[in-house]
Design an enzyme around this catalytic site. Structure first.
Site, PDB file in Angstrom:
ATOM      1  N   HIS A   1      -8.748  -8.987   3.132  1.00  0.00           N
ATOM      2  CA  HIS A   1      -8.448  -9.437   4.327  1.00  0.00           C
ATOM      3  C   HIS A   1      -9.791  -9.586   5.325  1.00  0.00           C
ATOM      4  O   HIS A   1     -10.209  -8.323   5.040  1.00  0.00           O
ATOM      5  CB  HIS A   1      -7.743  -9.259   5.180  1.00  0.00           C
TER       6      HIS A   1
ATOM      7  N   HIS B   1      -7.827  -7.334  -3.234  1.00  0.00           N
ATOM      8  CA  HIS B   1      -8.428  -8.903  -2.351  1.00  0.00           C
ATOM      9  C   HIS B   1      -9.328  -8.057  -0.813  1.00  0.00           C
ATOM     10  O   HIS B   1      -8.234  -7.650  -1.027  1.00  0.00           O
ATOM     11  CB  HIS B   1      -7.578  -9.923  -1.494  1.00  0.00           C
TER      12      HIS B   1
ATOM     13  N   VAL C   1       0.516  -8.780  -3.969  1.00  0.00           N
ATOM     14  CA  VAL C   1      -0.751  -9.742  -4.921  1.00  0.00           C
ATOM     15  C   VAL C   1      -1.097  -8.978  -5.618  1.00  0.00           C
ATOM     16  O   VAL C   1      -2.177  -8.223  -5.144  1.00  0.00           O
ATOM     17  CB  VAL C   1      -0.935 -10.740  -4.228  1.00  0.00           C
TER      18      VAL C   1
END
Ligand code: AMP
Length: 115
Positions: free
Chosen positions: A103, A101, A97
Site C-alpha cells: 500500500h 501488495h 486479499v
C-alpha cells in the site's frame, strides 16, 4: 484466482497508474487517504511472510517502484508531502486479499502509531 490476478489479466477494471514486467500498480477501490495505490507483483506471492529468497528481486522491485510512483505523483517532497508504505500479513495485520501488495498512502498527515 485472486481479485488482483483478475485485475492483472484485465478481467476486471482498475485505475492503473503503473505497469512493467514485474508488477502492476492501481488505485485502491476504498482509499484510506487522498492517494492510495496498491503495488502488486504479477507473480503471486500470497503474503510477505511466505516470500522466499527466490522472491528477493521482486520484493526489491516493489519498493523501488513504490518510490518511483511517489515521485511521479509529486509525493516525495519531505517538507510538504511524504508517504507511507504498508504491507499487511494475516488477520491481525489487516490482510484481506491473499496476494502480496504494497500500500502506498499519502495526501494527508498519517498518524503514528497506526490504528
Ligand atoms: P489488504 O487488506 O492489505 O489485503 O488490502 C487489500 C486492499 O485491496 C484493500 O485496501 C481493498 O480496498 C483493496 N481492493 C479490494 N478489491 C479491489 C479492487 N477490485 N480494486 C482496487 N482495490 C481493491
Amino acid at each position: 484466482m485472486t481479485i488482483f490476478e483478475k485485475i492483472i489479466a484485465r478481467e476486471i477494471p482498475a485505475d492503473i497508474v503503473h505497469e512493467d514486467e514485474v508488477c502492476l500498480a492501481f488505485r485502491d477501490v476504498q482509499p484510506q487517504a487522498p492517494a492510495h495505490i496498491l503495488i502488486v507483483p504479477k507473480n503471486v506471492i500470497p503474503r510477505i511472510g511466505e516470500a522466499t529468497i527466490d522472491d528477493q528481486s521482486i520484493l526489491g522491485h516493489l519498493l523501488l517502484t513504490a518510490g518511483k510512483i511517489a515521485g511521479d505523483l509529486g509525493l516525495k517532497d519531505t517538507e510538504k508531502e511524504g508517504f507511507r508504505l504498508v504491507i499487511n500479513h494475516g488477520k491481525n495485520g489487516g490482510e484481506s486479499v491473499p496476494h502480496l501488495h504494497v500500500h502506498l498512502l499519502a495526501g494527508r498527515p498519517l498518524t503514528w502509531p497506526p490504528g
